[in-house]
Scaffold this motif. Structure first.
Motif, PDB file in Angstrom:
ATOM      1  N   PRO A 235     -34.163   8.096  50.865  1.00 28.11           N
ATOM      2  CA  PRO A 235     -33.284   8.462  51.975  1.00 28.11           C
ATOM      3  C   PRO A 235     -32.530   9.748  51.653  1.00 28.11           C
ATOM      4  CG  PRO A 235     -32.314   6.682  50.704  1.00 28.11           C
ATOM      5  CD  PRO A 235     -33.687   6.915  50.144  1.00 28.11           C
ATOM      6  N   THR A 236     -31.959  10.337  52.709  1.00 28.83           N
ATOM      7  CA  THR A 236     -31.159  11.541  52.536  1.00 28.83           C
ATOM      8  C   THR A 236     -29.921  11.227  51.695  1.00 28.83           C
ATOM      9  OG1 THR A 236     -31.938  12.630  54.510  1.00 28.83           O
ATOM     10  CG2 THR A 236     -29.686  13.142  53.836  1.00 28.83           C
TER      11      THR A 236
ATOM     12  N   PHE B 192     -28.065   0.516  56.423  1.00 31.66           N
ATOM     13  CA  PHE B 192     -27.500   1.414  57.425  1.00 31.66           C
ATOM     14  C   PHE B 192     -26.033   1.706  57.112  1.00 31.66           C
ATOM     15  CE2 PHE B 192     -25.517   2.039  61.718  1.00 31.66           C
ATOM     16  CZ  PHE B 192     -26.181   3.204  62.071  1.00 31.66           C
TER      17      PHE B 192
ATOM     18  N   CYS C  39     -37.740   4.070  66.340  1.00 33.98           N
ATOM     19  CA  CYS C  39     -36.880   4.122  65.148  1.00 33.98           C
ATOM     20  C   CYS C  39     -37.232   2.913  64.293  1.00 33.98           C
ATOM     21  CB  CYS C  39     -35.400   4.087  65.550  1.00 33.98           C
ATOM     22  SG  CYS C  39     -34.310   3.974  64.100  1.00 33.98           S
TER      23      CYS C  39
ATOM     24  N   CYS D 153     -34.437   0.674  62.912  1.00 34.35           N
ATOM     25  CA  CYS D 153     -33.723  -0.053  63.962  1.00 34.35           C
ATOM     26  C   CYS D 153     -34.578  -1.184  64.540  1.00 34.35           C
ATOM     27  CB  CYS D 153     -33.312   0.917  65.066  1.00 34.35           C
ATOM     28  SG  CYS D 153     -32.543   2.421  64.399  1.00 34.35           S
TER      29      CYS D 153
ATOM     30  N   ASN E 266     -29.876   4.859  66.481  1.00 38.98           N
ATOM     31  CA  ASN E 266     -31.267   5.244  66.168  1.00 38.98           C
ATOM     32  C   ASN E 266     -31.278   6.597  65.457  1.00 38.98           C
ATOM     33  OD1 ASN E 266     -33.561   4.069  68.835  1.00 38.98           O
ATOM     34  ND2 ASN E 266     -32.108   2.935  67.621  1.00 38.98           N
ATOM     35  N   ARG E 267     -30.471   7.539  65.949  1.00 48.66           N
ATOM     36  CA  ARG E 267     -30.483   8.880  65.349  1.00 48.66           C
ATOM     37  C   ARG E 267     -29.742   8.914  64.023  1.00 48.66           C
ATOM     38  NH1 ARG E 267     -32.348   8.286  70.526  1.00 48.66           N
ATOM     39  NH2 ARG E 267     -33.988   9.857  70.804  1.00 48.66           N
ATOM     40  N   LEU E 268     -28.710   8.100  63.876  1.00 50.45           N
ATOM     41  CA  LEU E 268     -28.043   8.055  62.568  1.00 50.45           C
ATOM     42  C   LEU E 268     -29.024   7.506  61.525  1.00 50.45           C
ATOM     43  CD1 LEU E 268     -24.494   6.808  63.633  1.00 50.45           C
ATOM     44  CD2 LEU E 268     -25.095   9.095  62.811  1.00 50.45           C
ATOM     45  N   ALA E 269     -29.770   6.472  61.906  1.00 52.88           N
ATOM     46  CA  ALA E 269     -30.755   5.911  60.961  1.00 52.88           C
ATOM     47  C   ALA E 269     -31.850   6.929  60.641  1.00 52.88           C
ATOM     48  CB  ALA E 269     -31.361   4.629  61.532  1.00 52.88           C
ATOM     49  N   ASN E 270     -32.319   7.637  61.669  1.00 55.14           N
ATOM     50  CA  ASN E 270     -33.326   8.683  61.447  1.00 55.14           C
ATOM     51  C   ASN E 270     -32.788   9.799  60.565  1.00 55.14           C
ATOM     52  OD1 ASN E 270     -34.922   7.433  63.380  1.00 55.14           O
ATOM     53  ND2 ASN E 270     -34.633   8.989  64.965  1.00 55.14           N
ATOM     54  N   GLY E 271     -31.609  10.281  60.939  1.00 54.77           N
ATOM     55  CA  GLY E 271     -31.070  11.486  60.313  1.00 54.77           C
ATOM     56  C   GLY E 271     -30.759  11.283  58.840  1.00 54.77           C
ATOM     57  N   TYR E 272     -30.267  10.084  58.508  1.00 58.03           N
ATOM     58  CA  TYR E 272     -29.979   9.775  57.106  1.00 58.03           C
ATOM     59  C   TYR E 272     -31.218   9.205  56.407  1.00 58.03           C
ATOM     60  CZ  TYR E 272     -24.910  10.501  57.471  1.00 58.03           C
ATOM     61  OH  TYR E 272     -23.659  11.053  57.600  1.00 58.03           O
ATOM     62  N   ARG E 273     -32.293   9.087  57.153  1.00 58.01           N
ATOM     63  CA  ARG E 273     -33.535   8.514  56.603  1.00 58.01           C
ATOM     64  C   ARG E 273     -33.251   7.223  55.825  1.00 58.01           C
ATOM     65  NH1 ARG E 273     -36.544  12.675  53.249  1.00 58.01           N
ATOM     66  NH2 ARG E 273     -34.529  13.650  52.849  1.00 58.01           N
ATOM     67  N   VAL E 274     -32.620   6.280  56.509  1.00 53.52           N
ATOM     68  CA  VAL E 274     -32.247   5.013  55.871  1.00 53.52           C
ATOM     69  C   VAL E 274     -33.502   4.185  55.592  1.00 53.52           C
ATOM     70  CG1 VAL E 274     -30.870   2.915  56.100  1.00 53.52           C
ATOM     71  CG2 VAL E 274     -30.094   5.055  57.192  1.00 53.52           C
TER      72      VAL E 274
ATOM     73  N   VAL F 292     -34.188  15.198  64.348  1.00 56.55           N
ATOM     74  CA  VAL F 292     -33.608  13.852  64.288  1.00 56.55           C
ATOM     75  C   VAL F 292     -33.750  13.165  65.653  1.00 56.55           C
ATOM     76  CG1 VAL F 292     -31.410  12.603  64.106  1.00 56.55           C
ATOM     77  CG2 VAL F 292     -32.034  14.321  62.384  1.00 56.55           C
TER      78      VAL F 292
ATOM     79  N   LEU G  51     -24.755  15.084  61.971  1.00 58.11           N
ATOM     80  CA  LEU G  51     -25.406  13.842  62.403  1.00 58.11           C
ATOM     81  C   LEU G  51     -24.511  13.043  63.344  1.00 58.11           C
ATOM     82  CD1 LEU G  51     -27.222  12.786  59.108  1.00 58.11           C
ATOM     83  CD2 LEU G  51     -28.197  13.872  61.148  1.00 58.11           C
TER      84      LEU G  51
END
Lengths: 130, 130, 130, 130, 130, 130
Positions: A2-3, A35, A80, A83, B115-123, C76, C105
């Motif tokens: 992860p980032t 998350f 996602c 999610c 959805n975008r927070l999970a994507n953006g942080y690549r969780v 993202v 983000l």
């Protein structure tokens, strides 16, 4: 990778622990999913996101299972992966059966199809729907 | 102007009228909305789409109102104006209150955000959710 | 496995090497990332895509870091894993701090949420914004 | 017609007016745009959305103009007409020039293109970006 | 791990085997891919989805290879990894060359770019296109 | 109202006219559609976008009609109204029949549906497709 790596409870600052504690108390669980542990890198985002989700997902005019299913519908439409996995698990915990999941996904698939038929044919909104 | 003008009942071929009749009988209404009147330009698509929607939206493991709300969730995420208008009307007819719509849209908004927070942080997906 | 395997510099044709050389010279780096090595299977796409990105991402009315952050915002929203990973790395190299990424983000998440609230309520554009 | 008609200040409940007042004070303006006047039908959503946007869009590690431009990038990618119109206006008020808007849209277009090239060729994430 | 494990032919119910048999006969293959083996958990979805795809993808006004390429264009735009992988394989089997795939992806990328330029500049539809 | 008003030929700078002239010569038409007249506000974007589209949409391994249909598939999936209208017109001019458009939209709808079924069930990519 992860980032941002997840921040475990033992390594969390007091302001992060307050949120972790509230998540576990509200959900009646004894662990925190990735998350939140990743959002913990930016405590204002962690706090605000949790407060919003806590308020939005609470029982109200819609019951919590319906809300979890709406969450799945959006996450599947956006693809996602995190999610879809987490909210499918949450919905099952809230009582969703395999038959309910199958019907949910059938509706989501159909809606994505008919959305594009309406777009592609540029269908005008009926007067009665305006 | 739509890509194809709606085909009215009076101008429809017999195979199209069969579908129109079934839509009105199934939904206990006396009119046909533009979506179907446009699909009527290609009878195989009209017939197949109606059969699929009729089967998917029927009462089953999920009740019809929940299905209409899932339809709205997808249509809002995709921003299909026709679909948002028509399914909001259908959900209201099926009993959706203003408070339920407000909660539905709050969940849809929140899901699109997280959805975008999970994507953006690549969780990474938690082991328990796999 | 990718649809096309990356083409290494040693195996590349002269016309591909010209692009690889320009990428390394422009970015002051000594390696080529997989995106370009895969596009190399179709030299016209490689050349055109590189020329466009080189022109668009150069300093101009917006500085390069802002451009990288805009790239992340789009990636993202679309959930393009490769693009999130590569442009997050590029933005960090251009000076993006953890706090900046966190705020970026947060904005991306919020925008995705409010986009759906505006869609779902079918809010009319104000006269002043037209 | 929107799903919900805008609620004017004169017709708003005290709890809605509190939010309207804070929006006008924070933004140093004397009117409320339709987005908020429609959310006013569900005061918890109005309050929560405003509090989140107020916190997220405030000056921080990123300056407010960059945040407005990120908002435009997301809204253009999602094609939310209301959001594109309102945030383009907000960014211009915050100082965005025509040249900056043009470069912003060039980056957004390019990112949407390269996102699909990366998807379509199924490019593997480079080790250095993981 | 998928949400539902694939159901092999040996373990499938008679109603599922009927669909599996028709897929293999129609496509002249001797195996079933995971998509169908997962849908088999909900036989009505399996049957309806197969019947629709069988009808839609059959030769008609468009030849099957063009249809497979349209399928790829949509799947790449939505970033559905499974669908990109399976329909790229199907298109190749139907005769798609590397050069055709490269041009297809170039068009898909460009369309995604120009879609956003049109959105971002809010270009009005020309009278001649209405 | 668009974000930028179209720039007519009579009002265009010499560098913009060069592009307008090439568009009309290449397409054998005597007018310019709004997309280009709006991009003309930023000549580098006008020039680069036209050069890319000219190169990508030229006859090659795929014929121009197939390329126009791929453009429609993407634009319908993204719901870009301008792009759907303009490329449907372009495809018809290139010979697309009503039956071809109907089959194209049927494939686009189905692909959007099956994309979500694959996502929602989290179907694993078959070994043979990797």
């Amino acid at each position: 990778m992860p980032t941002a790596t997840p921040i475990e409870y033992a390594d969390a600052s007091p302001e992060v622990r307050v949120v972790y504690d509230d998540i576990m108390a509200t959900r009646k669980i004894d662990w925190i999913n990735n998350f939140w542990k990743v959002l913990a890198h930016h405590p204002p985002t962690l706090r605000r996101t949790w407060q919003s989700i806590k308020e939005i997902m609470a029982p109200g005019a819609l019951d919590p299972l319906v809300k979890e299913m709406l969450y799945i519908a959006v996450s599947v439409t956006n693809n996602c992966e995190y999610c879809i996995a987490s909210h499918t698990a949450a919905a099952r915990k809230a009582g969703m059966t395999d038959a309910q999941l199958a019907e949910l996904l059938a509706v989501v698939g159909m809606a994505n199809e008919s959305n594009r038929l309406a777009n592609g044919y540029r269908v005008e909104v009926d007067e009665r729907f305006k």
